[in-house]
Design a protein around this motif. Structure first.
Motif, short mmCIF file in Angstrom:
data_model
loop_
_atom_site.label_atom_id
_atom_site.label_comp_id
_atom_site.label_asym_id
_atom_site.label_seq_id
_atom_site.Cartn_x
_atom_site.Cartn_y
_atom_site.Cartn_z
N ASN A 18 -7.31 4.08 -11.52
CA ASN A 18 -8.30 4.41 -10.49
C ASN A 18 -7.65 5.16 -9.33
O ASN A 18 -8.23 6.09 -8.77
CB ASN A 18 -8.96 3.13 -9.98
CG ASN A 18 -9.89 2.52 -11.00
OD1 ASN A 18 -10.38 3.21 -11.90
ND2 ASN A 18 -10.13 1.22 -10.90
N ASP A 19 -6.46 4.72 -8.93
CA ASP A 19 -5.77 5.42 -7.84
C ASP A 19 -5.43 6.84 -8.24
O ASP A 19 -5.51 7.77 -7.42
CB ASP A 19 -4.49 4.65 -7.48
CG ASP A 19 -4.77 3.30 -6.84
OD1 ASP A 19 -5.90 3.10 -6.35
OD2 ASP A 19 -3.86 2.44 -6.84
N LEU A 20 -5.05 7.02 -9.50
CA LEU A 20 -4.73 8.38 -9.98
C LEU A 20 -5.97 9.26 -9.96
O LEU A 20 -5.91 10.44 -9.56
CB LEU A 20 -4.16 8.29 -11.40
CG LEU A 20 -3.67 9.61 -12.03
CD1 LEU A 20 -2.49 10.16 -11.24
CD2 LEU A 20 -3.27 9.38 -13.48
N LEU A 21 -7.13 8.71 -10.35
CA LEU A 21 -8.37 9.48 -10.32
C LEU A 21 -8.75 9.87 -8.90
O LEU A 21 -9.19 10.99 -8.63
CB LEU A 21 -9.50 8.68 -10.97
CG LEU A 21 -9.48 8.56 -12.50
CD1 LEU A 21 -10.63 7.67 -12.97
CD2 LEU A 21 -9.58 9.95 -13.14
N LYS A 22 -8.62 8.94 -7.96
CA LYS A 22 -8.97 9.24 -6.58
C LYS A 22 -8.08 10.35 -6.01
O LYS A 22 -8.53 11.17 -5.20
CB LYS A 22 -8.85 7.99 -5.72
CG LYS A 22 -9.94 6.96 -5.98
CD LYS A 22 -9.77 5.74 -5.10
CE LYS A 22 -10.87 4.72 -5.38
NZ LYS A 22 -10.74 3.51 -4.53
N GLU A 23 -6.84 10.35 -6.44
CA GLU A 23 -5.90 11.33 -5.92
C GLU A 23 -6.12 12.71 -6.53
O GLU A 23 -6.10 13.73 -5.83
CB GLU A 23 -4.47 10.86 -6.20
CG GLU A 23 -3.40 11.85 -5.76
CD GLU A 23 -2.00 11.42 -6.18
OE1 GLU A 23 -1.06 12.24 -6.07
OE2 GLU A 23 -1.84 10.27 -6.64
#
Length: 776
Positions: free
Chosen positions: A103-108
């Motif tokens: 999820n953090d990778l997607l947000k970034e």
């Protein structure tokens, strides 16, 4: 001769002519060494009470100052909360988990795929293609009228979004916020738009997490709990004034606690339901704590004491019990920090705040109010219900205790057997996350869920997102798709969707089984540990995320950390209780009995919600027990059950310091506290059962579980099991190894064993009788 004397005991089982300490104690078969220890404990109690007594006298003499101070705190807190308070927003993060990294990778890198989703499901019996203009019109209105929409995936642009029979289609609305942060009004506006678009032959249902979060109906059960508390206290006290003091104190404490939490929300991410959770806990413990102080004050007043002395007695006895009971509850709440779930930790913080505020209120505002009312505490009496407090051998509680003590083995086996039978379903507990499929059939999210399962298969309601980090090239994507499609348990795999930079891709995997199925959990682990490991040979890294994968990660985390929670909370509580009561046996027995109460509650929850026993009566079907329910219930119930343990055992030990006779101490302690514990438990049970009237399954689970545990604890445990086991253990109840006694600090909770702070049996002390109105 013993180093101190013990006052004359007037008890039906004691020779009234025997008044010397040594003669009385030896007649009971108590070793002289034990009697000497009783005298030593009594003297220590008298020395330790000085600080609490000074505080109580200060509160009495400065009562108006104390009341004004709390009023200023409440008003200032409310003003500060309104001006500077933050918002309550649930943020489900799981630091360190694979789903969270994805999820953090997607947000970034791929924010268009990172926001919350809502699904718009269409059903047209005559065929989706014939209704394309109407569907596109609905989607265009959503794009134009609904704020914060990042993108819409149309069923006519994405393969696999129209069912094989051509009658059901789904569109995905992606928001710029996470699902739990989409504004409530935005979600409600989307629901209203779809309701306006629906008509006969053209069904439109909104679903997905955004709708689930915002469709949850708020149900203010606090008002039902307060109404019930008013009637219960009127029956218990028989006086409007006596009833009003704990109610007013609880509301005052709740207002202050909520103000503090709201201010802290500016920096701390409290879940959206923190205020409701804090209200339930705050009302329950706030009334309980003040109820105990008011009861002891009335007991002293009925014994003929001056108002100031009655305030001192209430604070130095019941006030001490409240203080340590509150610490145990706070420890139980803060133990949830070990679970590694931020939203759980912040919720625990909210609970601990309202509990500690309730303790402060019970030790200051409540005695100040009692000092103001004085002997008028019994004013505005209710006919037929007015009762005095204290130890009365004519009381049915006293007679019951003596009957249990006369036959301790049958009662101990009966009570223990009942608890074990109630806990047996626990062995079959199946944990999982409830979803829209467990919601009310009339809700939009449930209708959308059923339509998707009907048109696309059960796994479509729990898609898995494969997030690929392709900074080293995307040569492994095709290999990943091939492997995923060949994996058993996979119904469908979409083509990779790349972000504009080409360094991140998303693949959607549809399982063949529904999200709650154990096979889905096994599939997630197999993808992570085997399939995607083989696909990442070219340097690509793959992560499995999505709602279902996140829930599986949370379940795994909870299962791993639960032993730490149990060991930490039980261990700290054991140490604190041992230090309080100077007895290893009392602390160990309290921990075991609390675990039995909690086990019984778990068993009833499994029987009702998993097995379906009586589920139709409260409007629920069968399904798994919410995975976080045992964790939350343990923390709440272990703390609240310990309240009653501290209240009862502190009074028993106080009586033991006066008499040296465990049997008489148990009978007197149970008689003096049974009515107040019963009233407090009745209030708690009513408050928690009010949850069952709400529409949400998980809220019903909490309501049934919490109410069951409190009911069992206040009846089977405190009334049957405690007297019988203490009778069987005899003087071993107070066993304490000398080395441990030297290590642990003295945390006495009973207050002075005789009036004016003198040790029991000191020269000039008055005789102790077991009649009504006598106090310690």
């Amino acid at each position: 001769m013993l180093p101190c004397s013990i006052p004359t005991i007037h008890d039906p089982g004691v020779d009234r002519n025997r008044s010397s300490a040594s003669h009385w104690i030896l007649s009971r078969g108590t070793p002289a060494g034990t009697a000497t220890g009783v005298c030593a404990m009594a003297r220590q109690e008298a020395r330790d009470v000085t600080v609490m007594e000074r505080w109580a006298r200060f509160v009495h003499r400065r009562k108006w100052l104390v009341l004004a101070a709390w009023l200023v705190i409440l008003v200032a807190g409310a003003a500060a909360a309104r001006a500077f308070g933050g918002e309550f927003q649930t943020e489900f993060r799981l630091p360190g988990s694979e789903s969270q990294r994805a999820n953090d990778l997607l947000k970034e890198r791929f924010p268009a795929q990172a926001g919350g989703e809502a699904e718009i499901v269409f059903e047209v019996p005559t065929g989706i293609d014939g209704a394309r203009p109407q569907i596109e019109e609905v989607l265009a209105r959503i794009q134009a009228e609904i704020p914060d929409v990042a993108a819409i995936e149309s069923p006519f642009e994405r393969p696999g979004y129209i069912s094989p029979d051509g009658t059901i289609a789904r569109a995905v609305v992606r928001f710029t916020f996470d699902a739990d942060k989409v504004p409530h009004e935005t979600a409600m506006q989307l629901i209203r738009l779809t309701e306006e678009a629906a008509r006969p032959g053209f069904t439109v249902e909104p679903g997905g997490r955004v709708i689930q979060f915002n469709e949850q109906a708020e149900f203010g059960s606090e008002i039902y709990g307060l109404i019930a508390a008013v009637f219960i206290l009127l029956i218990a006290f028989g006086s409007v004034v006596a009833m009003g003091v704990p109610i007013g104190a609880a509301l005052f404490g709740l207002g202050t606690g909520l103000a503090l939490i709201t201010i802290a929300a500016r920096w701390v991410g409290f879940p959206s339901f923190s205020s409701q959770f804090a209200a339930m806990i705050g009302i329950g413990v706030g009334i309980d704590y003040s109820l105990l102080v008011v009861t002891r004050f009335r007991e002293a007043i009925h014994a003929g004491k001056r108002v100031e002395d009655a305030v001192v007695e209430a604070v130095t006895t019941s006030g001490r019990s409240v203080m340590f009971a509150g610490v145990v509850v706070a420890i139980a709440f803060l133990g949830l920090f070990v679970m590694g779930l931020p939203f759980v930790a912040t919720l625990a913080t909210a609970g601990a705040v309202v509990v500690l505020v309730a303790v402060a209120i019970a030790l200051s505002l409540t005695p100040a109010l009692l000092a103001v009312f004085g002997r008028r505490v019994d004013s505005l009496r209710v006919p037929f219900f007015h009762q005095s407090e204290g130890v009365d051998p004519r009381s049915p509680w006293y007679r019951l205790s003596r009957a249990i003590q006369a036959r301790p083995w049958p009662f101990a086996l009966l009570a223990g057997g009942l608890l074990v039978v109630l806990a047996l379903p626990l062995l079959d507990m199946q944990l999982g996350f409830t979803d829209a499929g467990n919601r009310s059939p009339s809700s939009h999210s449930r209708k959308a869920y059923d339509l998707i399962a009907k048109g696309f298969g059960p796994g479509t309601n729990g898609p898995l997102l494969i997030v690929a980090d392709t900074r080293n090239g995307n040569g492994g994507l095709e290999r990943a798709v091939e492997l995923l499609r060949a994996t058993p348990g996979v119904a469908n795999v979409t083509q990779p969707l790349l972000n504009p930079q080409g360094d991140t891709a998303v693949i959607t995997v549809i399982p063949t089984t529904k999200p709650q199925d154990h096979a889905t959990t096994e599939l997630v682990h197999r993808l992570r540990n085997d399939v995607l490991q083989r696909a990442g040979t070219n340097g690509d890294r793959f992560y499995v995320t999505g709602v279902t994968a996140g829930q599986i990660d949370a379940s795994d985390r909870i299962s791993q950390r639960m032993p730490y929670l149990f060991i930490g909370v039980i261990g700290l509580s054991f140490i604190l209780l041992t230090a309080m009561f100077r007895s290893v046996v009392v602390a160990l027995k309290a921990a075991i009995m609390n675990l039995l109460s909690i086990g019984a509650a778990y068993g009833v929850v499994v029987a009702v919600f998993q097995w379906g026993w009586g589920g139709e009566l409260i409007g629920v079907g069968t399904g798994p027990v919410e995975v976080f329910l045992p964790m939350m219930m343990f923390a709440i119930l272990f703390g609240l059950s310990m309240d009653y343990e501290v209240f009862l055992i502190s009074r028993i030990r106080e009586e033991y310091l006066k008499t040296g006779d465990t049997g008489l101490a148990v009978a007197n302690g149970l008689t003096a506290t049974a009515r107040v514990i019963t009233a407090a438990a009745a209030i708690m049970v009513t408050v928690f059962l009010a949850f069952v009237l709400g529409p949400e399954r998980v809220i019903k689970e909490f309501g049934i579980g919490l109410a069951t545990a409190i009911l069992v604890d206040a009846t089977i445990v405190r009334i049957l099991l405690v007297p019988s086991t203490m009778e069987l253990l005899g003087r071993w109840n107070w066993w304490m190894p000398r080395w441990l006694d030297r290590i642990l600090p003295n945390l006495h909770v009973e207050g002075p064993p005789a009036s004016e702070g003198e040790p029991a049996g000191a020269a000039g002390s008055r005789p102790l009788t077991a009649g009504a109105g006598q106090t310690g």
